[in-house]
Design an enzyme around this catalytic site. Structure first.
Site, PDB file in Angstrom:
ATOM      1  N   ASP A   6       0.875  -1.178   0.000  1.00 19.96           N
ATOM      2  CA  ASP A   6       0.000   0.000   0.000  1.00 19.96           C
ATOM      3  C   ASP A   6       0.910   1.226   0.000  1.00 19.96           C
ATOM      4  O   ASP A   6       1.496   1.575   1.016  1.00 19.96           O
ATOM      5  CB  ASP A   6      -0.890  -0.050   1.260  1.00 19.96           C
ATOM      6  CG  ASP A   6      -1.680   1.243   1.475  1.00 19.96           C
ATOM      7  OD1 ASP A   6      -1.666   2.129   0.599  1.00 19.96           O
ATOM      8  OD2 ASP A   6      -2.316   1.358   2.551  1.00 19.96           O
ATOM      9  N   GLY A   8       1.352   4.867  -0.006  1.00 20.03           N
ATOM     10  CA  GLY A   8       0.754   6.162   0.272  1.00 20.03           C
ATOM     11  C   GLY A   8       1.706   7.282  -0.100  1.00 20.03           C
ATOM     12  O   GLY A   8       2.801   7.035  -0.622  1.00 20.03           O
ATOM     13  N   SER A  10       3.298   9.233   1.987  1.00 20.13           N
ATOM     14  CA  SER A  10       4.451   9.308   2.901  1.00 20.13           C
ATOM     15  C   SER A  10       5.180   7.981   3.046  1.00 20.13           C
ATOM     16  O   SER A  10       6.409   7.948   3.058  1.00 20.13           O
ATOM     17  CB  SER A  10       4.010   9.766   4.296  1.00 20.13           C
ATOM     18  OG  SER A  10       3.364  11.017   4.236  1.00 20.13           O
ATOM     19  N   ILE A  12       5.300   3.403   2.561  1.00 27.74           N
ATOM     20  CA  ILE A  12       4.835   2.157   1.951  1.00 27.74           C
ATOM     21  C   ILE A  12       4.526   1.182   3.089  1.00 27.74           C
ATOM     22  O   ILE A  12       5.394   0.896   3.907  1.00 27.74           O
ATOM     23  CB  ILE A  12       5.900   1.534   1.028  1.00 27.74           C
ATOM     24  CG1 ILE A  12       6.285   2.522  -0.084  1.00 27.74           C
ATOM     25  CG2 ILE A  12       5.404   0.210   0.440  1.00 27.74           C
ATOM     26  CD1 ILE A  12       7.456   2.043  -0.953  1.00 27.74           C
ATOM     27  N   MET A 101      -7.254   5.497  -5.174  1.00 29.77           N
ATOM     28  CA  MET A 101      -7.419   4.050  -5.077  1.00 29.77           C
ATOM     29  C   MET A 101      -7.376   3.561  -3.635  1.00 29.77           C
ATOM     30  O   MET A 101      -8.003   2.549  -3.301  1.00 29.77           O
ATOM     31  CB  MET A 101      -6.344   3.340  -5.918  1.00 29.77           C
ATOM     32  CG  MET A 101      -6.632   3.356  -7.402  1.00 29.77           C
ATOM     33  SD  MET A 101      -8.251   2.665  -7.846  1.00 29.77           S
ATOM     34  CE  MET A 101      -8.020   0.944  -7.401  1.00 29.77           C
ATOM     35  N   ASP A 102      -6.658   4.265  -2.761  1.00 31.29           N
ATOM     36  CA  ASP A 102      -6.663   3.847  -1.354  1.00 31.29           C
ATOM     37  C   ASP A 102      -8.054   4.055  -0.755  1.00 31.29           C
ATOM     38  O   ASP A 102      -8.566   3.226   0.002  1.00 31.29           O
ATOM     39  CB  ASP A 102      -5.577   4.577  -0.541  1.00 31.29           C
ATOM     40  CG  ASP A 102      -5.640   6.104  -0.642  1.00 31.29           C
ATOM     41  OD1 ASP A 102      -6.341   6.648  -1.530  1.00 31.29           O
ATOM     42  OD2 ASP A 102      -4.987   6.762   0.184  1.00 31.29           O
ATOM     43  N   ARG A 103      -8.707   5.140  -1.147  1.00 30.79           N
ATOM     44  CA  ARG A 103     -10.063   5.407  -0.665  1.00 30.79           C
ATOM     45  C   ARG A 103     -11.044   4.358  -1.193  1.00 30.79           C
ATOM     46  O   ARG A 103     -11.901   3.856  -0.472  1.00 30.79           O
ATOM     47  CB  ARG A 103     -10.503   6.807  -1.108  1.00 30.79           C
ATOM     48  CG  ARG A 103      -9.658   7.927  -0.528  1.00 30.79           C
ATOM     49  CD  ARG A 103     -10.071   9.266  -1.117  1.00 30.79           C
ATOM     50  NE  ARG A 103     -11.493   9.519  -0.917  1.00 30.79           N
ATOM     51  CZ  ARG A 103     -12.202  10.437  -1.588  1.00 30.79           C
ATOM     52  NH1 ARG A 103     -11.613  11.196  -2.497  1.00 30.79           N
ATOM     53  NH2 ARG A 103     -13.487  10.610  -1.347  1.00 30.79           N
ATOM     54  N   THR A 125      -1.321  10.862   5.199  1.00 26.95           N
ATOM     55  CA  THR A 125      -0.800  12.182   4.826  1.00 26.95           C
ATOM     56  C   THR A 125      -1.963  13.165   4.731  1.00 26.95           C
ATOM     57  O   THR A 125      -1.913  14.277   5.253  1.00 26.95           O
ATOM     58  CB  THR A 125      -0.086  12.093   3.463  1.00 26.95           C
ATOM     59  OG1 THR A 125       0.837  11.002   3.504  1.00 26.95           O
ATOM     60  CG2 THR A 125       0.630  13.382   3.149  1.00 26.95           C
ATOM     61  N   THR A 181       5.355  25.603  22.503  1.00 25.17           N
ATOM     62  CA  THR A 181       4.981  25.596  21.089  1.00 25.17           C
ATOM     63  C   THR A 181       4.670  24.182  20.616  1.00 25.17           C
ATOM     64  O   THR A 181       3.642  23.940  19.958  1.00 25.17           O
ATOM     65  CB  THR A 181       6.115  26.199  20.240  1.00 25.17           C
ATOM     66  OG1 THR A 181       6.372  27.508  20.722  1.00 25.17           O
ATOM     67  CG2 THR A 181       5.748  26.242  18.779  1.00 25.17           C
TER      68      THR A 181
HETATM   69  N1  LIG Z   1       5.665   2.977  12.336  1.00 26.89           N
HETATM   70  C1  LIG Z   1       5.318   4.160  11.820  1.00 26.89           C
HETATM   71  N2  LIG Z   1       6.187   4.784  10.988  1.00 26.89           N
HETATM   72  C2  LIG Z   1       5.857   5.972  10.453  1.00 26.89           C
HETATM   73  N3  LIG Z   1       4.709   6.618  10.681  1.00 26.89           N
HETATM   74  C3  LIG Z   1       3.821   6.036  11.483  1.00 26.89           C
HETATM   75  C4  LIG Z   1       4.074   4.781  12.081  1.00 26.89           C
HETATM   76  N4  LIG Z   1       2.996   4.447  12.813  1.00 26.89           N
HETATM   77  C5  LIG Z   1       2.110   5.463  12.691  1.00 26.89           C
HETATM   78  N5  LIG Z   1       2.596   6.445  11.911  1.00 26.89           N
HETATM   79  C6  LIG Z   1       1.890   7.674  11.562  1.00 26.89           C
HETATM   80  O1  LIG Z   1       1.275   7.432  10.325  1.00 26.89           O
HETATM   81  C7  LIG Z   1       1.234   8.610   9.542  1.00 26.89           C
HETATM   82  C8  LIG Z   1       1.260   8.234   8.075  1.00 26.89           C
HETATM   83  O2  LIG Z   1       0.102   7.456   7.814  1.00 26.89           O
HETATM   84  P1  LIG Z   1      -0.031   6.556   6.525  1.00 26.89           P
HETATM   85  O3  LIG Z   1      -1.422   5.996   6.574  1.00 26.89           O
HETATM   86  O4  LIG Z   1       1.090   5.600   6.410  1.00 26.89           O
HETATM   87  O5  LIG Z   1       0.108   7.680   5.397  1.00 26.89           O
HETATM   88  P2  LIG Z   1       0.217   7.556   3.811  1.00 26.89           P
HETATM   89  O6  LIG Z   1      -0.651   6.375   3.410  1.00 26.89           O
HETATM   90  O7  LIG Z   1      -0.317   8.847   3.312  1.00 26.89           O
HETATM   91  O8  LIG Z   1       1.659   7.344   3.445  1.00 26.89           O
HETATM   92  C9  LIG Z   1       2.423   9.444  10.009  1.00 26.89           C
HETATM   93  O9  LIG Z   1       2.034  10.783  10.128  1.00 26.89           O
HETATM   94  C10 LIG Z   1       2.757   8.901  11.397  1.00 26.89           C
HETATM   95  O10 LIG Z   1       2.353   9.821  12.393  1.00 26.89           O
HETATM   96  C1  LIG Z   2      -6.448  11.944  -1.146  1.00 24.80           C
HETATM   97  C2  LIG Z   2      -5.115  11.220  -1.314  1.00 24.80           C
HETATM   98  C3  LIG Z   2      -4.046  12.234  -1.687  1.00 24.80           C
HETATM   99  C4  LIG Z   2      -4.761  10.570   0.018  1.00 24.80           C
HETATM  100  O1  LIG Z   2      -3.437  10.082   0.009  1.00 24.80           O
HETATM  101  P1  LIG Z   2      -2.726   9.483   1.312  1.00 24.80           P
HETATM  102  O2  LIG Z   2      -3.071  10.360   2.470  1.00 24.80           O
HETATM  103  O3  LIG Z   2      -3.317   8.108   1.520  1.00 24.80           O
HETATM  104  O4  LIG Z   2      -1.288   9.421   1.010  1.00 24.80           O
HETATM  105  C5  LIG Z   2      -5.242  10.079  -2.382  1.00 24.80           C
HETATM  106  O5  LIG Z   2      -6.350   9.280  -2.070  1.00 24.80           O
HETATM  107  C6  LIG Z   2      -5.395  10.664  -3.766  1.00 24.80           C
HETATM  108  O6  LIG Z   2      -4.429  11.013  -4.393  1.00 24.80           O
HETATM  109  N1  LIG Z   2      -6.642  10.739  -4.266  1.00 24.80           N
HETATM  110  C7  LIG Z   2      -6.958  11.297  -5.575  1.00 24.80           C
HETATM  111  C8  LIG Z   2      -7.896  12.456  -5.430  1.00 24.80           C
HETATM  112  C9  LIG Z   2      -9.269  12.049  -4.935  1.00 24.80           C
HETATM  113  O7  LIG Z   2      -9.449  11.026  -4.258  1.00 24.80           O
HETATM  114  O8  LIG Z   2     -10.220  12.809  -5.244  1.00 24.80           O
HETATM  115  K   LIG Z   3      -2.964   5.733   2.334  1.00 24.95           K
END
Ligand SMILES: Nc1ncnc2c1ncn2[C@@H]1O[C@H](COP(=O)(O)OP(=O)(O)O)[C@@H](O)[C@H]1O
Ligand SMILES: CC(C)(COP(=O)(O)O)[C@@H](O)C(=O)NCCC(=O)O
Ligand SMILES: [K+]
Length: 251
Positions: A6, A8, A10, A12, A101-103, A125, A181
């Protein structure tokens, strides 16, 4: 064994499951393609028969990772593709190909698990909410900045908000008004996410009364758990949908 990915914006998320019974052999979260290959290769007695992937990254990044997987492990990657309808769920976007696609896979997985109306809230993210009605119609959803984006926008666009990751983690021990802060920012952003979740749940209640299931997923779901006590936390929800979208025959 099947490698599931998967990708994302930020991180994998990966796991290796047994093809026959879907029991989990290993998994984790990595921040680069190279770290992924190293982590998977480190699994003992790895015998992959296939790989499936969901990616919200660019075409170029996605195909580069597919090529790396093929070169490293000798398996072709099946990448989940947008569809108008699957497993009783109908994509609600005007242009179905535009829905992340994740959604989409989260919605598929949730409807499969709940068998009734569901609200999926995914804190990655970006923070996302998606609505699937009892008859499987995806009604659409919402996207806003998640924890990493809110945090980095504040750091980038102000001159005096600066702190390190370790103090950020410590600040989240409580949600009381911040006295520094780092506490003020970290706790403020968590309250934003919680407010997002509460508002989505209110809206689901207005639509469906009490007849719906709330799913929380994504890396930051634990930060929101307290604000949504009725929710099911399902960290691997996207993988549930991915297995439905990309079946791989076991041999
Ligand atoms: N083991 C981990 N490593 C990194 N980030 C983590 C971890 N566990 C939880 N997080 C949190 O998950 C968030 C990223 O979520 P994730 O669903 O992986 O995002 P994306 O799918 O957009 O890459 C980060 O902001 C962090 O706070
Ligand atoms: C909204 C997102 C950026 C979320 O990404 P993620 O937080 O999972 O990294 C991703 O689902 C995306 O690129 N969607 C395409 C735009 C849309 O769903 O309308
Ligand atoms: K995701």
């Amino acid at each position: 064994m099947i490698l599931e990915l998967d990708c994302g914006n930020s991180f994998i998320k990966w796991r290796v499951i047994h093809a026959a019974d879907a029991t989990i052999n290993g998994g984790g979260i990595v921040d680069s393609d190279q770290a992924l290959v190293a982590a998977v290769a480190a699994l003992s007695s790895l015998r992959l028969i296939g790989c499936r992937m969901v990616s919200v990254r660019s075409e170029e990044e996605t195909s580069a990772l597919c090529a790396l997987i093929l070169a490293s492990f000798g398996v072709e990657v099946s990448v989940a593709q947008p569809v108008k309808e699957m497993a009783g769920v109908r994509n609600g976007y005007e242009d179905y190909q535009r829905l992340g696609m994740d959604r989409w896979l989260g919605a598929l997985g949730a409807y499969h698990l709940a068998g009734r109306a569901c609200l999926v809230i995914d804190f990655g993210t970006a923070a996302k909410a998606d609505y699937v009605a009892a008859d499987g119609e995806h009604l659409g959803g919402y996207i806003c900045p998640g924890m990493p984006l809110m945090r980095s926008q504040l750091r980038t666009h102000t001159r005096r908000i600066r702190y390190d990751d370790a103090s950020a983690e410590r600040a989240l021990g409580s949600l009381a008004p911040g006295r520094s802060t780092v506490e003020a920012v970290e706790r403020g952003c968590v309250l934003m996410l919680q407010g997002f979740a509460r508002t989505q749940i209110e809206q689901a209640r207005a639509l469906w009364g009490e007849d719906f299931t709330v799913f929380l997923t994504g890396g930051d779901a634990p930060l929101v758990q307290d604000a949504a006590p009725q929710a099911r936390i399902v960290p691997d929800l996207v993988f549930v949908g991915l297995a439905m979208a990309c079946p791989i025959e076991s041999r």
